[in-house]
Design a protein around this motif. Sequence first.
Motif, mmCIF file in Angstrom:
data_model
loop_
_atom_site.group_PDB
_atom_site.id
_atom_site.type_symbol
_atom_site.label_atom_id
_atom_site.label_comp_id
_atom_site.label_asym_id
_atom_site.label_seq_id
_atom_site.Cartn_x
_atom_site.Cartn_y
_atom_site.Cartn_z
ATOM 1 N N PRO A 250 0.918 -1.211 0.125
ATOM 2 C CA PRO A 250 -0.202 -0.046 -0.022
ATOM 3 C C PRO A 250 0.871 0.979 0.076
ATOM 4 C CG PRO A 250 -0.764 -1.647 1.625
ATOM 5 C CD PRO A 250 0.378 -2.024 1.179
ATOM 6 N N ASN A 251 2.132 1.201 0.712
ATOM 7 C CA ASN A 251 2.806 2.378 0.521
ATOM 8 C C ASN A 251 3.632 2.752 -0.590
ATOM 9 O OD1 ASN A 251 1.938 3.164 3.133
ATOM 10 N ND2 ASN A 251 3.306 1.981 4.323
ATOM 11 N N ALA A 252 3.521 1.919 -1.604
ATOM 12 C CA ALA A 252 4.454 2.039 -2.875
ATOM 13 C C ALA A 252 3.908 3.169 -3.515
ATOM 14 C CB ALA A 252 4.162 0.845 -3.754
ATOM 15 N N GLU A 253 5.035 3.812 -4.135
ATOM 16 C CA GLU A 253 4.704 5.011 -5.090
ATOM 17 C C GLU A 253 5.497 4.991 -6.301
ATOM 18 O OE1 GLU A 253 5.572 9.649 -4.159
ATOM 19 O OE2 GLU A 253 6.404 8.337 -2.504
ATOM 20 N N VAL A 254 4.965 5.526 -7.325
ATOM 21 C CA VAL A 254 5.404 5.833 -8.355
ATOM 22 C C VAL A 254 6.712 7.131 -8.397
ATOM 23 C CG1 VAL A 254 5.147 6.347 -10.900
ATOM 24 C CG2 VAL A 254 3.702 4.836 -10.065
ATOM 25 N N LYS A 255 7.755 6.725 -8.614
ATOM 26 C CA LYS A 255 8.893 7.861 -8.614
ATOM 27 C C LYS A 255 9.307 8.341 -9.811
ATOM 28 C CE LYS A 255 10.772 8.517 -4.875
ATOM 29 N NZ LYS A 255 10.153 9.350 -3.748
ATOM 30 N N TYR A 256 8.962 7.607 -10.865
ATOM 31 C CA TYR A 256 9.664 8.193 -12.158
ATOM 32 C C TYR A 256 8.972 7.460 -13.350
ATOM 33 C CZ TYR A 256 13.318 8.771 -15.675
ATOM 34 O OH TYR A 256 14.026 9.195 -16.854
ATOM 35 N N THR A 257 8.669 8.117 -14.352
ATOM 36 C CA THR A 257 8.098 7.527 -15.678
ATOM 37 C C THR A 257 8.905 8.209 -16.722
ATOM 38 O OG1 THR A 257 6.521 9.360 -16.176
ATOM 39 C CG2 THR A 257 5.893 7.605 -14.560
ATOM 40 N N GLU A 258 8.899 7.571 -17.953
ATOM 41 C CA GLU A 258 9.547 8.131 -18.922
ATOM 42 C C GLU A 258 9.009 7.341 -20.415
ATOM 43 O OE1 GLU A 258 14.324 8.258 -20.905
ATOM 44 O OE2 GLU A 258 13.924 7.149 -19.125
ATOM 45 N N TYR A 259 8.996 7.825 -21.282
ATOM 46 C CA TYR A 259 8.659 7.465 -22.572
ATOM 47 C C TYR A 259 10.121 7.162 -23.390
ATOM 48 C CZ TYR A 259 6.163 6.725 -26.991
ATOM 49 O OH TYR A 259 6.024 6.236 -28.362
#
Length: 346
Positions: A250-259
């Motif tokens: 539950p505490n997971a979090e998206v830290k980075y995205t890249e196309y």
Amino acid sequence: MTNYDKIFNSSEISQEPLSPEEAVAAIAVVTAIADSSVEEADPEILASILWEFEIFEEYSEDELTEIVDRLIGIAEDEGLGALFNAASKALSEDLVLDGFAAGIIVLIDEEELVIPKQKQPYIKKLQQALELEDEEAHEIIQEVIAAFQEAEDFEDDDTLGVEDYSEGVYESPLGNFTVPIPVDPQQGGKVQSQEGVVGFSDDFGTLLRIDYYAIPPEQLEELESIELEEYFHSILVDKYVPQAILANVPNAEVKYTEYLQDTLGGAYFVLVDMPKGSTISQQENNGTSNRLDAYRGLLGFINAEFLYIVSSQRSFFKDEPPGSLEEEVEEIKERILEFVDTIEFT
């Protein structure tokens, strides 16, 4: 007091912290001991049963056995009521049905495919304690029975082939790809597979996973009119991460995205920070075992009308802090791309 009041009417609660997944395992432990004794509970047998649950697919069997052994210890030291109350408190809303199923699967008569009559009062008490409606409980019972029936039919069907990994190659059931198996059995390497997903893991924290989905024709047509970056973001960030990761961590979090426009005809990379979300644990000085922090990298791309999401895990021991976000992104991205290079698409 009735036979199960010591479990379901107890006011005791263990102070041992449980994760939502451990809460599911705890219900299986309580169920296994309810009509017997702690001494009769076999951690390895219970772990092998629980390993069939999707929520435990990223645990090694040794890790799951270790968790079950710890839970049996709590039951022995503090009582079944204290363990059940701790499990009930830790059980997340989306895992309540899994908790009930864990109780069912421990008690089911595998030959008759029914819950033995003498066990039915316990199941009713468990249902009430988990606040499940009769219809919900009946549906879970039928699903567990159907799963046993399916496994039995598989074993009895001589026409079904048995997957052979002796040559070190995994082939998708749909025939859309093959890949050399990247883990070694001598290091605890395991291959866990079902249609739509295959995972490779070992005792050293390796986790490489391929999720794959045939894209419906109507969706392929839609892809011609929308940006791939937008499509991948909606699939990975809006759907996959909440369903496959946040539901369990539950505490997971998206830290980075890249196309990545020039990679694999257009690909999308996501890095997820997963506190206490690794598939491996570290032993503490007091004898307890805690899951490590981890980063999970995801790479989504399309090949021959299939959507692929390839993922890799990076775990952090307590004396090994992560590098900068940029460094971790590049390292995990490179590891996934190297793995993708070994996949032969058909």
